[in-house]
Design a protein around this motif. Structure first.
Motif, PDB file in Angstrom:
ATOM      1  N   LYS A 132     -27.217 -39.131   2.770  1.00  0.00           N
ATOM      2  CA  LYS A 132     -27.968 -37.925   2.412  1.00  0.00           C
ATOM      3  C   LYS A 132     -27.757 -37.530   0.956  1.00  0.00           C
ATOM      4  O   LYS A 132     -28.611 -36.901   0.342  1.00  0.00           O
ATOM      5  N   GLY A 133     -26.618 -37.853   0.419  1.00  0.00           N
ATOM      6  CA  GLY A 133     -26.312 -37.483  -0.949  1.00  0.00           C
ATOM      7  C   GLY A 133     -25.053 -38.152  -1.434  1.00  0.00           C
ATOM      8  O   GLY A 133     -24.419 -38.917  -0.704  1.00  0.00           O
ATOM      9  N   ALA A 134     -24.692 -37.856  -2.679  1.00  0.00           N
ATOM     10  CA  ALA A 134     -23.510 -38.460  -3.272  1.00  0.00           C
ATOM     11  C   ALA A 134     -22.911 -37.466  -4.264  1.00  0.00           C
ATOM     12  O   ALA A 134     -23.466 -36.393  -4.498  1.00  0.00           O
ATOM     13  N   PHE A 135     -21.795 -37.845  -4.849  1.00  0.00           N
ATOM     14  CA  PHE A 135     -21.115 -36.994  -5.824  1.00  0.00           C
ATOM     15  C   PHE A 135     -21.053 -37.704  -7.164  1.00  0.00           C
ATOM     16  O   PHE A 135     -20.877 -38.923  -7.222  1.00  0.00           O
ATOM     17  N   MET A 136     -21.168 -36.934  -8.240  1.00  0.00           N
ATOM     18  CA  MET A 136     -21.065 -37.485  -9.586  1.00  0.00           C
ATOM     19  C   MET A 136     -19.720 -37.103 -10.194  1.00  0.00           C
ATOM     20  O   MET A 136     -19.354 -35.929 -10.209  1.00  0.00           O
ATOM     21  N   LEU A 137     -19.011 -38.109 -10.686  1.00  0.00           N
ATOM     22  CA  LEU A 137     -17.765 -37.885 -11.402  1.00  0.00           C
ATOM     23  C   LEU A 137     -17.901 -38.468 -12.795  1.00  0.00           C
ATOM     24  O   LEU A 137     -18.380 -39.595 -12.959  1.00  0.00           O
ATOM     25  N   LEU A 138     -17.490 -37.698 -13.803  1.00  0.00           N
ATOM     26  CA  LEU A 138     -17.425 -38.189 -15.174  1.00  0.00           C
ATOM     27  C   LEU A 138     -15.964 -38.438 -15.503  1.00  0.00           C
ATOM     28  O   LEU A 138     -15.125 -37.542 -15.345  1.00  0.00           O
ATOM     29  N   ALA A 139     -15.657 -39.641 -15.948  1.00  0.00           N
ATOM     30  CA  ALA A 139     -14.271 -40.032 -16.181  1.00  0.00           C
ATOM     31  C   ALA A 139     -14.051 -40.424 -17.631  1.00  0.00           C
ATOM     32  O   ALA A 139     -14.853 -41.150 -18.220  1.00  0.00           O
ATOM     33  N   SER A 140     -12.975 -39.922 -18.202  1.00  0.00           N
ATOM     34  CA  SER A 140     -12.526 -40.338 -19.523  1.00  0.00           C
ATOM     35  C   SER A 140     -11.009 -40.444 -19.465  1.00  0.00           C
ATOM     36  O   SER A 140     -10.387 -40.152 -18.451  1.00  0.00           O
ATOM     37  N   ASP A 141     -10.399 -40.856 -20.557  1.00  0.00           N
ATOM     38  CA  ASP A 141      -8.955 -41.075 -20.544  1.00  0.00           C
ATOM     39  C   ASP A 141      -8.179 -39.794 -20.233  1.00  0.00           C
ATOM     40  O   ASP A 141      -7.193 -39.822 -19.489  1.00  0.00           O
ATOM     41  N   ARG A 142      -8.623 -38.657 -20.776  1.00  0.00           N
ATOM     42  CA  ARG A 142      -7.844 -37.428 -20.636  1.00  0.00           C
ATOM     43  C   ARG A 142      -8.540 -36.339 -19.833  1.00  0.00           C
ATOM     44  O   ARG A 142      -7.965 -35.261 -19.645  1.00  0.00           O
ATOM     45  N   LEU A 143      -9.738 -36.611 -19.360  1.00  0.00           N
ATOM     46  CA  LEU A 143     -10.461 -35.576 -18.622  1.00  0.00           C
ATOM     47  C   LEU A 143     -11.370 -36.226 -17.593  1.00  0.00           C
ATOM     48  O   LEU A 143     -12.207 -37.066 -17.926  1.00  0.00           O
ATOM     49  N   LYS A 144     -11.179 -35.845 -16.325  1.00  0.00           N
ATOM     50  CA  LYS A 144     -12.023 -36.327 -15.244  1.00  0.00           C
ATOM     51  C   LYS A 144     -12.598 -35.120 -14.513  1.00  0.00           C
ATOM     52  O   LYS A 144     -11.871 -34.181 -14.179  1.00  0.00           O
ATOM     53  N   VAL A 145     -13.914 -35.161 -14.251  1.00  0.00           N
ATOM     54  CA  VAL A 145     -14.602 -34.024 -13.653  1.00  0.00           C
ATOM     55  C   VAL A 145     -15.546 -34.509 -12.560  1.00  0.00           C
ATOM     56  O   VAL A 145     -16.355 -35.418 -12.788  1.00  0.00           O
TER      57      VAL A 145
END
Length: 314
Positions: A132-145
């Motif tokens: 039905k849906g999914a989640f978006m994660l943005l990842a970097s070395d010092r910050l993950k959201v």
């Protein structure tokens, strides 16, 4: 094995893929499969001047009608091709042939012009995997959201931040970090309103919608904290106080990550039976075919995909 989808063949996807593959060590190249159009990849190789024999690369060749298409031009044929690359990669992932998909950028206008009515990769991947849906994660070395909602109007995003949805987002982020090797991820949940509503002065959503989800997550043993005022939270996480932030809506999470990791941030899709990472930029039609597209973001997306594939293998 990871699979890379070529994206819109008129954009910079073919170029950044060729550049990335050309830099791979032989063992990494042997564990890489490209889903795209071989003729377009050859044109991209010429455009970037890469010294690589594409016969050394595993390519699932899905030709583009009339391809190679002109660089930098919106064309429904490109949108249809981009869909077919993802469709083939999803089938391979579901069959266990590849451990993670890396997507080069597509163009939403050409995708929809070709009759594939999705708001982008995330919705398409959910549909192709029966979710039905999914989640978006943005990842970097010092910050993950990770985001509670993404491509919706702000007024709708506030309504979508229900206790159930916020809790599901926390759970998904916790599971993802554990898959990457974190024993007990420290998760901070951003508030919706300024100063989390300041005791009801600026709204009650944080008390009614967010706080209960955090309490339930803690009851499950997840190291969750919040709601925390977003104006200080990202600074704290960037300096090591937390491993992951749960952002309530698109811009709340995207702006900080793109500020600190514009060329290196990786877009990760979670909550599906397959793993997927992506570059965090668009098709860049204005520079396509000129051989100048920066492939640093693609390199980071590939590296993150290899971590996910290894975790799933274990």
């Amino acid at each position: 094995m990871i699979g890379i989808t070529m994206g819109d063949p008129a954009g910079v996807g073919p170029e950044i893929i060729v550049k990335a593959v050309a830099e791979m060590a032989p063992d990494q190249r042997a564990e890489t499969r490209v889903f795209g159009c071989r003729r377009t990849l050859e044109a991209a190789r010429e455009a970037v001047g890469a010294e690589i024999d594409l016969d050394t690369v595993q390519v699932t060749d899905l030709p583009v009608e009339g391809g190679p298409l002109p660089w930098g031009k919106e064309d429904a044929r490109g949108g249809d091709a981009a869909f077919r690359y993802v469709e083939a990669a999803v089938a391979a992932a579901l069959a266990g042939e590849i451990g993670c998909i890396v997507t080069a950028p597509l163009n939403k206008a050409t995708l929809n012009a070709a009759g594939h009515h999705y708001d982008g990769h995330t919705g398409m991947l959910a549909a192709l995997t029966g979710q039905k849906g999914a989640f978006m994660l943005l990842a970097s070395d010092r910050l993950k959201v990770i985001h509670v909602s993404t491509h919706v109007a702000l007024k709708d995003a506030i309504d979508r931040a229900t206790p159930d949805r916020v809790l599901a987002t926390i759970r998904t982020g916790d599971a993802h970090l554990k898959e990457l090797g974190y024993d007990a991820p420290r998760i901070a949940v951003a508030g919706i309103n300024p100063h989390c509503g300041e005791g009801g002065l600026f709204g009650s959503e944080d008390d009614i919608q967010v706080a209960p989800a955090v309490a339930l997550a803690r009851d499950e043993g997840i190291d969750a904290h919040g709601p925390i005022s977003a104006d200080t939270l990202f600074h704290r996480a960037y300096n090591g106080a937390f491993d992951l932030i749960v952002a309530q809506y698109h811009d709340q999470g995207h702006i900080p990550v793109k500020l600190v990791a514009f060329d290196t941030g990786v877009n990760v899709t979670l909550g599906l039976p397959i793993a997927r990472t992506s570059v965090d930029h668009g098709t860049a039609f204005d520079i396509a075919g000129q051989g100048i597209a920066n492939h640093e973001n693609m390199n980071h997306a590939i590296a993150y995909a290899r971590k996910l594939a290894a975790g799933r293998g274990q």
